[in-house]
Enzyme design. Structure first.
Site, PDB file in Angstrom:
ATOM      1  N   ASP A 134       0.788  -1.233   0.000  1.00 50.56           N
ATOM      2  CA  ASP A 134       0.000   0.000   0.000  1.00 50.56           C
ATOM      3  C   ASP A 134       0.822   1.286   0.000  1.00 50.56           C
ATOM      4  O   ASP A 134       0.568   2.185  -0.785  1.00 50.56           O
ATOM      5  CB  ASP A 134      -0.962  -0.024   1.201  1.00 50.56           C
ATOM      6  CG  ASP A 134      -1.995   1.089   1.142  1.00 50.56           C
ATOM      7  OD1 ASP A 134      -2.397   1.454   0.025  1.00 50.56           O
ATOM      8  OD2 ASP A 134      -2.404   1.576   2.199  1.00 50.56           O
ATOM      9  N   SER A 152      -8.386  -5.065 -13.289  1.00 49.94           N
ATOM     10  CA  SER A 152      -8.597  -3.733 -12.731  1.00 49.94           C
ATOM     11  C   SER A 152      -9.986  -3.274 -13.142  1.00 49.94           C
ATOM     12  O   SER A 152     -10.257  -3.055 -14.327  1.00 49.94           O
ATOM     13  CB  SER A 152      -7.535  -2.765 -13.246  1.00 49.94           C
ATOM     14  OG  SER A 152      -7.577  -1.554 -12.535  1.00 49.94           O
ATOM     15  N   CYS A 214     -13.814  11.340  -3.265  1.00 46.65           N
ATOM     16  CA  CYS A 214     -14.088   9.995  -2.764  1.00 46.65           C
ATOM     17  C   CYS A 214     -14.281  10.015  -1.248  1.00 46.65           C
ATOM     18  O   CYS A 214     -13.439  10.558  -0.509  1.00 46.65           O
ATOM     19  CB  CYS A 214     -12.928   9.070  -3.124  1.00 46.65           C
ATOM     20  SG  CYS A 214     -13.066   7.400  -2.474  1.00 46.65           S
ATOM     21  N   ASN A 280      -6.112  10.778  23.608  1.00 49.52           N
ATOM     22  CA  ASN A 280      -5.248  10.133  22.617  1.00 49.52           C
ATOM     23  C   ASN A 280      -4.870   8.726  23.068  1.00 49.52           C
ATOM     24  O   ASN A 280      -4.865   7.791  22.257  1.00 49.52           O
ATOM     25  CB  ASN A 280      -3.978  10.958  22.392  1.00 49.52           C
ATOM     26  CG  ASN A 280      -4.251  12.222  21.601  1.00 49.52           C
ATOM     27  OD1 ASN A 280      -5.151  12.257  20.767  1.00 49.52           O
ATOM     28  ND2 ASN A 280      -3.489  13.260  21.865  1.00 49.52           N
TER      29      ASN A 280
END
EC number: 1.17.99.6
Length: 375
Positions: A134, A152, A214, A280
């Site tokens: 990635d 694809s 997106c 956090n």
């Protein structure tokens, strides 16, 4: 060295490593990809998360000394959650996209690639590798397509005949001369369901994505979410699966091969309101192991606020008012103000009017005005 025999040994052994599909291709230039990437850049369709140097994305020799082949791997992930918790009034839930269910897929695939490297190294000590998942320079999808993993598709994912598009991809550049596999023919045909169903029209046409529109990208941004996308977000707090769920090739595809990928419903579909007040440390302890945590808690909290507005969850208004008044982050304060107005009620309008007198940040003031405009 008999590389034909070695290739078959690798294929056979890959199954014992938990690799669901494996393919081999050359380390030649990805010439067609270059033209596509240049066009995407010219149109401003890139997300900004990609490798900036297009040449490195299409030429393995720029990132590896004398590459001779690339091995592509795919691991299937679940598309359905067993015993998923329900989102109900007073206890609304958000949803992480399927690619963020279970342990971060980067971790899982790197483990498989490392073990595969070790297996090959035992047989060929002089073998060299560069593995990536990635975040590497190469396009996982372009490699997988050329290696015969799948085609694809129009939704910009690689679709495999066996697992649909519900697969994680990774690859390994090697100095070993393996025989390449044959790419697969496109099987989307005239189907255009993913393009038609995209909530924001980010799929400009089959195989072309405007990342800036997106939802999967928008959920990862850290600033104010543009107004036109807030209604589209729904209860998504990370990612979007619409272009996968509508795909006919994904019908009935649901695989639970890997324990690490099994979703915990309380994490994959978490309660929204508790997310808003997490420290956090609490966020990292709860969500740190999933891929959707990589941008930190701020985008998730902003998206959770928008999701509460989507549900018009009145019980969350007191918490949102507190956030609007006291959170140090303008994006979170402002988004909370907008959500308070969207949810509505007397308590909401009064709080917005009071806060408008005290707020100093111009962007937050603008969001308070948007909130008041709902009344």
């Amino acid at each position: 060295m008999d590389y034909t025999t070695l290739k078959q040994e690798i294929i056979d052994h890959s199954k014992s490593l938990g690799i669901d599909k494996i393919g081999f291709t050359t380390a030649n230039l990805f010439t067609e990809l270059k033209n596509h990437l240049i066009r995407q850049e010219q149109l401003g369709y890139q997300s900004g998360f990609e490798e900036k140097d297009i040449n490195k994305r299409i030429d393995p020799s720029l990132i590896f000394d004398h590459p001779r082949s690339i091995i592509s791997i795919a691991l299937a992930y679940p598309s359905k959650m067993k015993d998923a918790p329900r989102s109900v009034k007073g206890a609304r839930r958000g949803i992480f996209a399927r690619a963020s269910w279970g342990t971060d897929y980067h971790t899982v695939l790197r483990d498989r690639l490392t073990r595969l490297e070790a297996f090959i190294k035992e047989r060929v000590p002089e073998a060299r590798f560069k593995s990536m998942v990635d975040t590497g320079e190469l396009s996982d999808r372009a490699v997988a397509e050329r290696a015969g993993i799948g085609w694809s598709a129009k939704n910009c994912a690689v679709i495999t005949p066996e697992f649909g598009s519900y697969v994680y991809l990774g690859e390994m550049i090697s100095n070993l001369p393996f025989e390449p596999d044959e790419p697969m023919e496109d099987q989307c045909g005239s189907c255009n369901k993913c393009v038609d169903a995209c909530p924001t029209g980010a799929l400009v046409q089959g195989g072309q994505l405007n990342s800036q529109k997106c939802i999967a990208f928008l959920t990862q941004t850290k600033g104010f979410l543009p107004d036109q996308y807030r209604e589209k977000l729904g209860n998504r707090i990370y990612g979007c699966d619409t272009c996968q769920t509508v795909c006919p090739k994904n019908k009935g595809k649901d695989f639970h091969f890997h324990l690490e990928m099994e979703p915990d419903g309380e994490i994959a579909k978490p309660l929204l309101e508790p997310l808003l007040t997490m420290s956090n440390k609490e966020f990292n302890e709860t969500f740190g192991h999933v891929s959707g945590s990589w941008r930190g808690k701020k985008p998730i909290q902003r998206n959770a606020i928008i999701a509460l507005a989507h549900f018009k969850e009145e019980s969350a208004v007191p918490t949102l008012i507190d956030i609007m008044k006291n959170d140090v982050r303008p994006v979170i304060r402002g988004t909370a103000a907008w959500a308070i107005g969207k949810i509505g009620g007397a308590e909401a309008s009064d709080a917005l009017i009071v806060q408008h007198r005290h707020e100093k940040d111009e962007e937050v003031l603008e969001e308070i005005k948007k909130g008041l405009a709902f009344f």
